[in-house]
Design a protein around this motif. Structure first.
Motif, mmCIF file in Angstrom:
data_model
loop_
_atom_site.group_PDB
_atom_site.id
_atom_site.type_symbol
_atom_site.label_atom_id
_atom_site.label_comp_id
_atom_site.label_asym_id
_atom_site.label_seq_id
_atom_site.Cartn_x
_atom_site.Cartn_y
_atom_site.Cartn_z
ATOM 1 N N GLU A 1 0.842 -1.206 0.000
ATOM 2 C CA GLU A 1 0.000 0.000 0.000
ATOM 3 C C GLU A 1 0.874 1.251 0.000
ATOM 4 O OE1 GLU A 1 -3.559 1.941 2.733
ATOM 5 O OE2 GLU A 1 -3.272 -0.233 2.647
ATOM 6 N N ARG A 2 0.649 2.109 -0.961
ATOM 7 C CA ARG A 2 1.423 3.343 -1.067
ATOM 8 C C ARG A 2 0.813 4.413 -0.166
ATOM 9 N NH1 ARG A 2 2.847 6.840 -6.549
ATOM 10 N NH2 ARG A 2 3.538 8.727 -5.473
ATOM 11 N N ILE A 3 1.665 5.144 0.544
ATOM 12 C CA ILE A 3 1.204 6.204 1.443
ATOM 13 C C ILE A 3 1.797 7.529 0.999
ATOM 14 C CG2 ILE A 3 1.174 7.065 3.807
ATOM 15 C CD1 ILE A 3 1.277 4.250 4.812
ATOM 16 N N ASP A 4 0.952 8.499 0.713
ATOM 17 C CA ASP A 4 1.372 9.854 0.337
ATOM 18 C C ASP A 4 1.160 10.786 1.524
ATOM 19 O OD1 ASP A 4 1.864 8.894 -2.201
ATOM 20 O OD2 ASP A 4 -0.099 9.484 -2.976
ATOM 21 N N ILE A 5 2.200 11.493 1.906
ATOM 22 C CA ILE A 5 2.103 12.483 2.976
ATOM 23 C C ILE A 5 1.858 13.845 2.336
ATOM 24 C CG2 ILE A 5 3.184 13.426 5.034
ATOM 25 C CD1 ILE A 5 2.768 10.428 5.130
ATOM 26 N N VAL A 6 0.745 14.474 2.672
ATOM 27 C CA VAL A 6 0.326 15.748 2.067
ATOM 28 C C VAL A 6 0.443 16.860 3.099
ATOM 29 C CG1 VAL A 6 -1.580 16.982 0.962
ATOM 30 C CG2 VAL A 6 -1.235 14.538 0.502
ATOM 31 N N ARG A 7 1.076 17.948 2.702
ATOM 32 C CA ARG A 7 1.197 19.100 3.592
ATOM 33 C C ARG A 7 -0.144 19.852 3.633
ATOM 34 N NH1 ARG A 7 5.939 21.040 5.181
ATOM 35 N NH2 ARG A 7 6.945 20.058 3.393
ATOM 36 N N TRP A 8 -0.699 19.998 4.818
ATOM 37 C CA TRP A 8 -1.999 20.642 4.972
ATOM 38 C C TRP A 8 -1.887 22.147 4.780
ATOM 39 C CZ3 TRP A 8 -6.980 19.265 5.322
ATOM 40 C CH2 TRP A 8 -7.883 20.208 5.772
ATOM 41 N N ASN A 9 -2.951 22.743 4.200
ATOM 42 C CA ASN A 9 -3.029 24.192 4.042
ATOM 43 C C ASN A 9 -4.490 24.593 4.160
ATOM 44 O OD1 ASN A 9 -3.029 26.958 2.786
ATOM 45 N ND2 ASN A 9 -0.872 26.444 2.479
ATOM 46 N N ASP A 10 -4.751 25.677 4.879
ATOM 47 C CA ASP A 10 -6.136 26.125 5.058
ATOM 48 C C ASP A 10 -6.742 26.665 3.769
ATOM 49 O OD1 ASP A 10 -6.197 25.425 7.743
ATOM 50 O OD2 ASP A 10 -5.371 27.359 8.378
ATOM 51 N N ALA A 11 -5.903 27.090 2.831
ATOM 52 C CA ALA A 11 -6.389 27.551 1.530
ATOM 53 C C ALA A 11 -6.696 26.336 0.657
ATOM 54 C CB ALA A 11 -5.357 28.442 0.860
ATOM 55 N N ILE A 12 -7.953 26.203 0.241
ATOM 56 C CA ILE A 12 -8.373 25.022 -0.510
ATOM 57 C C ILE A 12 -7.588 24.878 -1.805
ATOM 58 C CG2 ILE A 12 -10.296 23.977 -1.765
ATOM 59 C CD1 ILE A 12 -10.534 23.644 1.172
ATOM 60 N N GLN A 13 -7.318 25.988 -2.493
ATOM 61 C CA GLN A 13 -6.590 25.906 -3.758
ATOM 62 C C GLN A 13 -5.201 25.307 -3.562
ATOM 63 O OE1 GLN A 13 -7.115 30.070 -5.019
ATOM 64 N NE2 GLN A 13 -8.191 29.312 -6.815
ATOM 65 N N VAL A 14 -4.510 25.742 -2.509
ATOM 66 C CA VAL A 14 -3.169 25.214 -2.240
ATOM 67 C C VAL A 14 -3.264 23.754 -1.799
ATOM 68 C CG1 VAL A 14 -1.084 25.492 -0.843
ATOM 69 C CG2 VAL A 14 -2.351 27.506 -1.623
ATOM 70 N N LEU A 15 -4.254 23.437 -0.972
ATOM 71 C CA LEU A 15 -4.407 22.074 -0.485
ATOM 72 C C LEU A 15 -4.685 21.106 -1.634
ATOM 73 C CD1 LEU A 15 -4.580 20.091 1.874
ATOM 74 C CD2 LEU A 15 -6.996 20.700 2.113
ATOM 75 N N ILE A 16 -5.498 21.523 -2.601
ATOM 76 C CA ILE A 16 -5.793 20.664 -3.751
ATOM 77 C C ILE A 16 -4.522 20.397 -4.551
ATOM 78 C CG2 ILE A 16 -6.975 20.613 -5.978
ATOM 79 C CD1 ILE A 16 -9.350 21.967 -4.633
ATOM 80 N N GLN A 17 -3.718 21.434 -4.748
ATOM 81 C CA GLN A 17 -2.460 21.236 -5.474
ATOM 82 C C GLN A 17 -1.541 20.278 -4.726
ATOM 83 O OE1 GLN A 17 -0.544 24.750 -7.137
ATOM 84 N NE2 GLN A 17 -2.413 25.943 -6.843
ATOM 85 N N ASN A 18 -1.465 20.404 -3.402
ATOM 86 C CA ASN A 18 -0.633 19.492 -2.615
ATOM 87 C C ASN A 18 -1.168 18.061 -2.674
ATOM 88 O OD1 ASN A 18 0.889 21.713 -1.892
ATOM 89 N ND2 ASN A 18 -0.016 21.916 0.146
ATOM 90 N N ALA A 19 -2.495 17.930 -2.647
ATOM 91 C CA ALA A 19 -3.094 16.601 -2.633
ATOM 92 C C ALA A 19 -2.915 15.872 -3.956
ATOM 93 C CB ALA A 19 -4.582 16.699 -2.295
ATOM 94 N N LEU A 20 -2.780 16.622 -5.057
ATOM 95 C CA LEU A 20 -2.643 15.996 -6.376
ATOM 96 C C LEU A 20 -1.194 15.751 -6.773
ATOM 97 C CD1 LEU A 20 -5.392 17.934 -8.366
ATOM 98 C CD2 LEU A 20 -5.428 15.521 -7.724
ATOM 99 N N GLN A 21 -0.256 16.113 -5.922
ATOM 100 C CA GLN A 21 1.140 15.825 -6.242
ATOM 101 C C GLN A 21 1.331 14.312 -6.390
ATOM 102 O OE1 GLN A 21 3.720 17.651 -3.353
ATOM 103 N NE2 GLN A 21 3.257 19.717 -4.010
ATOM 104 N N PRO A 22 2.276 13.911 -7.256
ATOM 105 C CA PRO A 22 3.368 14.666 -7.873
ATOM 106 C C PRO A 22 3.025 15.372 -9.173
ATOM 107 C CG PRO A 22 3.605 12.358 -8.361
ATOM 108 C CD PRO A 22 2.404 12.469 -7.487
ATOM 109 N N ALA A 23 1.762 15.457 -9.568
ATOM 110 C CA ALA A 23 1.400 16.146 -10.807
ATOM 111 C C ALA A 23 1.579 17.649 -10.643
ATOM 112 C CB ALA A 23 -0.048 15.832 -11.167
ATOM 113 N N ASN A 24 2.015 18.319 -11.708
ATOM 114 C CA ASN A 24 2.166 19.776 -11.713
ATOM 115 C C ASN A 24 0.842 20.413 -12.125
ATOM 116 O OD1 ASN A 24 4.920 19.720 -11.024
ATOM 117 N ND2 ASN A 24 5.484 19.318 -13.156
ATOM 118 N N ILE A 25 0.308 21.271 -11.262
ATOM 119 C CA ILE A 25 -0.988 21.902 -11.494
ATOM 120 C C ILE A 25 -0.776 23.324 -11.991
ATOM 121 C CG2 ILE A 25 -3.206 22.469 -10.453
ATOM 122 C CD1 ILE A 25 -2.475 19.462 -10.470
#
Length: 504
Positions: A251-275
């Motif tokens: 099972e692969r585990i991705d650690i995502v850096r939390w951010n209160d700004a939804i736009q930034v959080l979405i970009q972090n959650a979709l890594q490693p893709a460049n948004i």
């Protein structure tokens, strides 16, 4: 039989020893045990005399001696004057009361563990109906098949970690359900493995998981000097590696850096893709994410796994598009909206700017919301919503028809021939150009015999004992029924991602 004072003292000490044993092994408080014994003795006296009026029972808490009195008559329970039947009734009541108290004590203890890891490793005792029966100390718990990580197998005697998912009371029994697929199971493993989470320097904000395939964990730090992602991964991935191994190693585990700004959080959650850009639409809780063509498959993930987990993590509906796909979607939405009777260009543009890109999206609006967006009256708004709903149903029907007409559909594919059909085709009137060896013919003939209807067997005479006593009844253990009820397999995630664990 009259007891001497020494014999009475020994009986009292034996009673105290039993009560102490009940407290240590069954977690039954001494006062509860004394009360149960008093009630049992009262029952025995009532059975002996026909009623329990004016009965007074006293147990010395320090010496263990029992004294009883009915009216003016002194009764010594140690002497056996109450009779065998009364003593047996008292014994049965004591056993029942002790079981009830033990069950209640166990329920309280298990309720405290609900949502937590087992304090010690459980041991698999047996497998029943696909579920594992796990010994967890004072009782047994059930690990249903649906709560096992897909692909993992367990064997008798294996030590496992698990989360206490649910605790239920069933009669005098306590049913404990374990889980290894819950997102909370991963969170508890992080809390146990990473000291910074245990001392609350790092906080786990959210967890999104498809057990056995991939998990995303969003973390934040209250100390700017502590890197939350690096602390969870550990030196050369040492910390995260231990967690992955506990989850089966795949099972692969991705650690995502939390951010209160939804736009930034979405970009972090979709890594490693460049948004490139993220558009948020509050009314629909929808985010449209724009990426380059070469990043599209990476952002979506294998069978949509990456975007699906990211959507769960941020609690928004995420749609991944390229610039060309967004332009086409806007043009299509504009043509659909303008085809609705009563639609104005201003309202159509307002809908598109708010993220509504289909009639299905418009159908969920209320007339008041549509009036607010376009400056039309409520009657026209209600008519537009009805038209959008009708168009949405029509589109869904056309899609379903297209799927049934698809030549690649499983229904349209030719069904494989059975052994019997193959055998019959060997000697059909329309032979094909294919030739068969003698061995193949014999093999098909033997296989075809397995499919021919068998001759009905002669009825077997019934067992003569059944006529006298009835057929023997089959019994089933309660644990097996519980395991079967909770061990039904659930739907598995669509695809596995066997990449090495990484921090995003």
């Amino acid at each position: 039989m009259t007891l001497t004072s020494n014999e009475r003292a020994k009986a009292g000490l034996e009673l105290l020893r039993v009560i102490d044993l009940l407290q240590r092994e069954k977690n039954i408080p001494p006062e509860t045990a004394f009360t149960a014994i008093e009630r049992a003795v009262r029952l025995a006296i009532g059975k002996h005399f026909g009623d329990d009026d004016d009965v007074v029972i006293t147990i010395d808490r320090h010496r263990g001696t029992i004294t009883a009195q009915k009216g003016d008559k002194i009764i010594d329970p140690h002497e056996g004057t109450l009779g065998r039947i009364a003593a047996q009734a008292a014994k049965q009541q004591m056993i029942q009361l002790f079981r009830e108290e033990e069950s209640q004590s166990l329920l309280v203890d298990m309720e405290r563990l609900k949502g937590q890891l087992l304090p010690q490793l459980g041991t698999i005792q047996r497998m029943e109906g696909g579920a594992a029966i796990v010994s967890i100390g004072r009782t047994e718990a059930i690990l249903p098949r649906s709560e096992m990580i897909p692909g993992e197998t367990h064997h008798i005697g294996e030590k496992i970690k698990a989360l206490v998912l649910d605790v239920r009371k069933q009669g005098n029994r306590v049913k404990v359900i374990l889980s290894r697929t819950s997102p909370l199971f991963v969170q508890r493993l992080f809390e146990r493995e990473i000291p910074e989470i245990e001392d609350r320097t790092i906080k786990i904000e959210r967890v999104a998981r498809e057990a056995g395939y991939r998990t995303k964990v969003a973390v934040s730090s209250i100390d700017s000097r502590v890197d939350c992602v690096g602390a969870c991964v550990g030196v050369r991935g040492s910390r995260i590696k231990n967690i992955v191994e506990e989850l089966g190693g795949v099972e692969r585990i991705d650690i995502v850096r939390w951010n209160d700004a939804i736009q930034v959080l979405i970009q972090n959650a979709l890594q490693p893709a460049n948004i490139e850009e993220v558009f948020l639409y509050e009314k629909l809780q929808r985010a449209i994410v724009l990426v380059q063509e070469d990043q599209l498959s990476l952002a979506i993930g294998r069978r949509g796994q990456n975007v699906r987990l990211a959507s769960k993590l941020v609690d928004w509906d995420i749609e991944i598009m390229t610039h060309e796909e967004l332009d086409k979607a806007i043009d299509k939405a504009e043509s659909q909206f303008m085809a609705l009777e009563g639609m104005t260009p201003e309202l159509a543009n307002a809908l598109i700017e708010s993220g509504f890109l289909s009639c299905e999206d418009v159908a969920v609006l209320t007339p008041a919301e549509l009036v607010e967006m376009g400056g039309i009256d409520e009657e026209v708004a209600a008519d537009l919503i009805a038209q959008a709903d009708e168009q949405s149903d029509l589109t869904s029907s056309e899609t379903n028809v297209a799927k049934t007409r698809d030549p690649q559909s499983p229904r349209s594919q030719e069904m494989p021939q059975t052994h019997k059909q193959k055998f019959e085709n060997l000697f059909s009137d329309h032979p094909t150009s294919q030739t068969f060896s003698e061995a193949e013919v014999n093999e098909a003939a033997v296989a075809s015999n397995d499919e021919l209807p068998a001759k009905e067997a002669e009825p077997i005479a019934a067992n003569p004992l059944d006529a006298l006593f009835g057929p023997a009844e089959e019994t089933e253990s309660p644990t097996s029924q519980d395991a079967a009820s909770d061990g039904s397999p659930s739907g598995l995630p669509e695809a596995a991602d066997t990449d090495s664990p990484s921090g995003a």
